[in-house]
Design a protein around this motif. Structure first.
Motif, PDB file in Angstrom:
ATOM      1  N   PRO A  26      19.846 -33.803  51.436  1.00  0.00           N
ATOM      2  CA  PRO A  26      20.213 -33.899  52.853  1.00  0.00           C
ATOM      3  C   PRO A  26      21.669 -34.305  53.097  1.00  0.00           C
ATOM      4  CG  PRO A  26      18.095 -34.956  52.472  1.00  0.00           C
ATOM      5  CD  PRO A  26      18.665 -34.609  51.126  1.00  0.00           C
ATOM      6  N   GLU A  27      22.212 -35.160  52.272  1.00  0.00           N
ATOM      7  CA  GLU A  27      23.610 -35.569  52.461  1.00  0.00           C
ATOM      8  C   GLU A  27      24.568 -34.412  52.196  1.00  0.00           C
ATOM      9  OE1 GLU A  27      24.580 -38.406  53.915  1.00  0.00           O
ATOM     10  OE2 GLU A  27      22.413 -38.672  54.134  1.00  0.00           O
ATOM     11  N   HIS A  28      24.256 -33.604  51.194  1.00  0.00           N
ATOM     12  CA  HIS A  28      25.087 -32.426  50.917  1.00  0.00           C
ATOM     13  C   HIS A  28      24.967 -31.422  52.063  1.00  0.00           C
ATOM     14  CE1 HIS A  28      27.329 -29.569  48.516  1.00  0.00           C
ATOM     15  NE2 HIS A  28      26.438 -28.654  48.845  1.00  0.00           N
ATOM     16  N   VAL A  47      24.123 -27.618  64.868  1.00  0.00           N
ATOM     17  CA  VAL A  47      23.655 -27.260  63.532  1.00  0.00           C
ATOM     18  C   VAL A  47      22.383 -28.040  63.226  1.00  0.00           C
ATOM     19  CG1 VAL A  47      24.198 -27.190  61.073  1.00  0.00           C
ATOM     20  CG2 VAL A  47      26.026 -26.894  62.739  1.00  0.00           C
ATOM     21  N   GLU A  48      21.353 -27.332  62.828  1.00  0.00           N
ATOM     22  CA  GLU A  48      20.137 -27.973  62.342  1.00  0.00           C
ATOM     23  C   GLU A  48      20.280 -28.184  60.848  1.00  0.00           C
ATOM     24  OE1 GLU A  48      16.675 -25.707  63.261  1.00  0.00           O
ATOM     25  OE2 GLU A  48      16.995 -25.825  65.420  1.00  0.00           O
ATOM     26  N   VAL A  49      19.888 -29.353  60.371  1.00  0.00           N
ATOM     27  CA  VAL A  49      19.895 -29.643  58.943  1.00  0.00           C
ATOM     28  C   VAL A  49      18.451 -29.782  58.479  1.00  0.00           C
ATOM     29  CG1 VAL A  49      20.587 -31.297  57.165  1.00  0.00           C
ATOM     30  CG2 VAL A  49      22.163 -30.737  59.023  1.00  0.00           C
ATOM     31  N   ASN A  50      18.063 -28.938  57.548  1.00  0.00           N
ATOM     32  CA  ASN A  50      16.703 -28.913  57.017  1.00  0.00           C
ATOM     33  C   ASN A  50      15.658 -28.824  58.122  1.00  0.00           C
ATOM     34  OD1 ASN A  50      17.657 -28.941  54.430  1.00  0.00           O
ATOM     35  ND2 ASN A  50      17.368 -31.120  54.126  1.00  0.00           N
ATOM     36  N   GLY A  51      15.932 -27.972  59.109  1.00  0.00           N
ATOM     37  CA  GLY A  51      14.968 -27.734  60.170  1.00  0.00           C
ATOM     38  C   GLY A  51      14.882 -28.834  61.201  1.00  0.00           C
TER      39      GLY A  51
END
Length: 93
Positions: free
Chosen positions: A44-46, A59-63
């Motif tokens: 998640p940090e990357h 921007v969505e991160v991992n949904g």
């Protein structure tokens, strides 16, 4: 590629191959619109670091959850929550 650069309405999924993370970011940023994007990663940090490189409104991160309320001073609608400084942080870089 036209479908990746133009605004397409409807349920459309575009999958484009890339050889490096840099190329993926370049592809994502190669648009005049940039309304929304998404980054998926086991780290998640990357994913957040890559998301910060995208020139897009959201921007969505991992949904992650989609926030339909853009930052706005217009708070007269009873359906629109009041926008405070912590709400704007989601839209700033």
């Amino acid at each position: 590629m036209t479908i990746a650069r133009e605004e397409i309405f409807g349920p459309v999924l575009v999958i484009l191959p890339y050889d490096s993370e840099e190329e993926a970011v370049d592809i994502a940023n190669d648009t005049d619109y940039g309304l929304a994007g998404g980054v998926w990663s086991g780290d998640p940090e990357h994913a957040k670091a890559v998301a910060r490189r995208l020139r897009t409104g959201q921007v969505e991160v991992n949904g992650g959850s989609f926030n339909p309320w853009p930052p706005s001073a217009a708070t007269s609608s009873p359906q629109r929550p009041r926008v405070r400084s912590f709400g704007l942080e989601e839209f700033s870089r």
